[in-house]
Design a protein around this motif. Structure first.
Motif, PDB file in Angstrom:
ATOM      1  N   LEU A 155       0.837  -1.198   0.000  1.00 10.82           N
ATOM      2  CA  LEU A 155       0.000   0.000   0.000  1.00 10.82           C
ATOM      3  C   LEU A 155       0.871   1.246   0.000  1.00 10.82           C
ATOM      4  O   LEU A 155       0.487   2.276  -0.542  1.00 10.82           O
ATOM      5  N   GLY A 156       2.062   1.131   0.587  1.00  9.85           N
ATOM      6  CA  GLY A 156       2.995   2.246   0.621  1.00  9.85           C
ATOM      7  C   GLY A 156       3.559   2.600  -0.753  1.00  9.85           C
ATOM      8  O   GLY A 156       4.092   3.679  -0.942  1.00  9.85           O
ATOM      9  N   LEU A 157       3.449   1.688  -1.686  1.00 14.62           N
ATOM     10  CA  LEU A 157       3.938   1.977  -3.038  1.00 14.62           C
ATOM     11  C   LEU A 157       3.013   2.931  -3.784  1.00 14.62           C
ATOM     12  O   LEU A 157       3.346   3.382  -4.875  1.00 14.62           O
ATOM     13  N   GLY A 158       1.858   3.200  -3.200  1.00 20.07           N
ATOM     14  CA  GLY A 158       0.924   4.115  -3.840  1.00 20.07           C
ATOM     15  C   GLY A 158       0.398   3.546  -5.141  1.00 20.07           C
ATOM     16  O   GLY A 158      -0.004   2.395  -5.214  1.00 20.07           O
ATOM     17  N   GLN A 159       0.453   4.345  -6.164  1.00 20.62           N
ATOM     18  CA  GLN A 159      -0.118   3.978  -7.455  1.00 20.62           C
ATOM     19  C   GLN A 159       0.786   3.085  -8.291  1.00 20.62           C
ATOM     20  O   GLN A 159       0.365   2.577  -9.318  1.00 20.62           O
ATOM     21  N   LEU A 160       2.038   2.878  -7.859  1.00 16.41           N
ATOM     22  CA  LEU A 160       2.980   2.119  -8.678  1.00 16.41           C
ATOM     23  C   LEU A 160       2.459   0.726  -9.012  1.00 16.41           C
ATOM     24  O   LEU A 160       2.487   0.304 -10.169  1.00 16.41           O
ATOM     25  N   SER A 161       1.968  -0.008  -8.008  1.00 22.23           N
ATOM     26  CA  SER A 161       1.476  -1.364  -8.269  1.00 22.23           C
ATOM     27  C   SER A 161       0.250  -1.331  -9.173  1.00 22.23           C
ATOM     28  O   SER A 161       0.084  -2.198 -10.027  1.00 22.23           O
ATOM     29  N   ALA A 162      -0.598  -0.323  -9.023  1.00 23.30           N
ATOM     30  CA  ALA A 162      -1.787  -0.217  -9.869  1.00 23.30           C
ATOM     31  C   ALA A 162      -1.403   0.077 -11.320  1.00 23.30           C
ATOM     32  O   ALA A 162      -1.967  -0.511 -12.255  1.00 23.30           O
ATOM     33  N   VAL A 163      -0.436   0.969 -11.500  1.00 25.01           N
ATOM     34  CA  VAL A 163       0.007   1.307 -12.861  1.00 25.01           C
ATOM     35  C   VAL A 163       0.678   0.098 -13.510  1.00 25.01           C
ATOM     36  O   VAL A 163       0.415  -0.219 -14.669  1.00 25.01           O
ATOM     37  N   TYR A 164       1.531  -0.589 -12.757  1.00 20.10           N
ATOM     38  CA  TYR A 164       2.201  -1.767 -13.311  1.00 20.10           C
ATOM     39  C   TYR A 164       1.170  -2.823 -13.691  1.00 20.10           C
ATOM     40  O   TYR A 164       1.256  -3.430 -14.762  1.00 20.10           O
ATOM     41  N   ALA A 165       0.182  -3.054 -12.822  1.00 25.08           N
ATOM     42  CA  ALA A 165      -0.864  -4.044 -13.122  1.00 25.08           C
ATOM     43  C   ALA A 165      -1.632  -3.651 -14.381  1.00 25.08           C
ATOM     44  O   ALA A 165      -1.955  -4.505 -15.211  1.00 25.08           O
ATOM     45  N   GLU A 166      -1.917  -2.361 -14.537  1.00 25.91           N
ATOM     46  CA  GLU A 166      -2.658  -1.875 -15.707  1.00 25.91           C
ATOM     47  C   GLU A 166      -1.869  -2.106 -16.997  1.00 25.91           C
ATOM     48  O   GLU A 166      -2.405  -2.579 -17.999  1.00 25.91           O
ATOM     49  N   VAL A 167      -0.587  -1.787 -16.985  1.00 29.08           N
ATOM     50  CA  VAL A 167       0.265  -1.979 -18.164  1.00 29.08           C
ATOM     51  C   VAL A 167       0.374  -3.475 -18.492  1.00 29.08           C
ATOM     52  O   VAL A 167       0.252  -3.885 -19.648  1.00 29.08           O
ATOM     53  N   LEU A 168       0.570  -4.285 -17.474  1.00 29.06           N
ATOM     54  CA  LEU A 168       0.688  -5.729 -17.670  1.00 29.06           C
ATOM     55  C   LEU A 168      -0.616  -6.311 -18.208  1.00 29.06           C
ATOM     56  O   LEU A 168      -0.606  -7.146 -19.117  1.00 29.06           O
ATOM     57  N   ALA A 169      -1.752  -5.881 -17.663  1.00 28.70           N
ATOM     58  CA  ALA A 169      -3.053  -6.372 -18.122  1.00 28.70           C
ATOM     59  C   ALA A 169      -3.290  -6.012 -19.586  1.00 28.70           C
ATOM     60  O   ALA A 169      -3.796  -6.827 -20.360  1.00 28.70           O
ATOM     61  N   ARG A 170      -2.899  -4.800 -19.960  1.00 33.21           N
ATOM     62  CA  ARG A 170      -3.054  -4.380 -21.349  1.00 33.21           C
ATOM     63  C   ARG A 170      -2.217  -5.254 -22.278  1.00 33.21           C
ATOM     64  O   ARG A 170      -2.656  -5.672 -23.344  1.00 33.21           O
ATOM     65  N   ASP A 171      -0.992  -5.575 -21.839  1.00 30.79           N
ATOM     66  CA  ASP A 171      -0.093  -6.399 -22.644  1.00 30.79           C
ATOM     67  C   ASP A 171      -0.580  -7.847 -22.730  1.00 30.79           C
ATOM     68  O   ASP A 171      -0.497  -8.468 -23.779  1.00 30.79           O
ATOM     69  N   LEU A 172      -1.084  -8.375 -21.622  1.00 29.04           N
ATOM     70  CA  LEU A 172      -1.519  -9.784 -21.581  1.00 29.04           C
ATOM     71  C   LEU A 172      -2.931  -9.979 -22.112  1.00 29.04           C
ATOM     72  O   LEU A 172      -3.317 -11.097 -22.442  1.00 29.04           O
ATOM     73  N   GLY A 173      -3.717  -8.914 -22.120  1.00 23.44           N
ATOM     74  CA  GLY A 173      -5.108  -9.036 -22.549  1.00 23.44           C
ATOM     75  C   GLY A 173      -5.974  -9.730 -21.514  1.00 23.44           C
ATOM     76  O   GLY A 173      -6.994 -10.334 -21.858  1.00 23.44           O
ATOM     77  N   ALA A 174      -5.569  -9.656 -20.251  1.00 29.21           N
ATOM     78  CA  ALA A 174      -6.329 -10.288 -19.169  1.00 29.21           C
ATOM     79  C   ALA A 174      -6.156  -9.459 -17.902  1.00 29.21           C
ATOM     80  O   ALA A 174      -5.120  -8.830 -17.710  1.00 29.21           O
ATOM     81  N   PRO A 175      -7.166  -9.444 -17.028  1.00 26.99           N
ATOM     82  CA  PRO A 175      -7.050  -8.681 -15.781  1.00 26.99           C
ATOM     83  C   PRO A 175      -5.934  -9.202 -14.882  1.00 26.99           C
ATOM     84  O   PRO A 175      -5.707 -10.409 -14.788  1.00 26.99           O
TER      85      PRO A 175
END
Length: 180
Positions: free
Chosen positions: A53-73
């Motif tokens: 949680l201390g990473l703030g938005q970093l984990s959310a942004v990384y998950a979003e980029v990865l999801a876009r690349d993989l085509g899956a949530p």
């Protein structure tokens, strides 16, 4: 804040015991980090600490980029609940507790890939029907802090080698970032 009616004394070493019932309901385990807050009214509040949680938005942004690349949530969890999620129901998923089976799986420190059939797959959330298709643990400073997850339904095919590798890289990146 809700009063519990439980009173404990501080011992000579400054320790206080958190009652078992509170530890159980709040999912506080031995070795968990607690953050301490105080206010001007003399209140002292202990809150479970999650470095993710201390990473703030970093984990959310990384998950979003990865999801876009993989085509899956893609989801990111700490040891107890989802801290970042992608996909159409992401707002409903944030903060939801992960299942005990997933907690144990992450504690084993190995990347998990679901079997081909629905039988034997692990439930991802405490309440819900989503299953873990792939989980890569986030290990920082020798401790499992959470995981990067690919969830799916009973009919979802297991992920391929490239997807598993991408989730492993995401977990390693977040672990390294937490160590900095």
């Amino acid at each position: 804040m809700k009063a519990t009616g439980i009173v404990r004394r501080i011992d000579e070493l400054g320790r206080v015991v958190i009652p078992k019932e509170i530890r159980r309901t709040q999912r506080i385990r031995q070795g968990d980090a607690l953050e301490i807050f105080t206010d001007t009214n003399g209140e002292v509040v202990f809150k479970k600490y999650s470095p993710l949680l201390g990473l703030g938005q970093l984990s959310a942004v990384y998950a979003e980029v990865l999801a876009r690349d993989l085509g899956a949530p893609v989801q990111v969890c700490d040891r107890d609940s989802l801290v970042a999620a992608t996909g159409p129901h992401r707002a409903d998923l944030l903060g939801r507790p992960i299942s005990e089976a997933l907690q144990k799986l992450l504690a084993m420190r190995a990347v998990y890939t679901a079997p081909a059939g629905a039988a034997g797959r692990l439930r991802a959330l405490e309440r819900g029907d989503r299953q873990v298709l792939c989980a890569a643990p986030i290990v920082a400073r020798g401790d499992v802090e959470g995981g990067v997850l690919l969830l799916g339904g009973a009919q979802s095919a297991p992920p391929g080698e490239a997807t598993v590798h991408a989730l492993s890289i995401a977990a390693a990146f977040l672990a390294r970032w937490m160590e900095e």
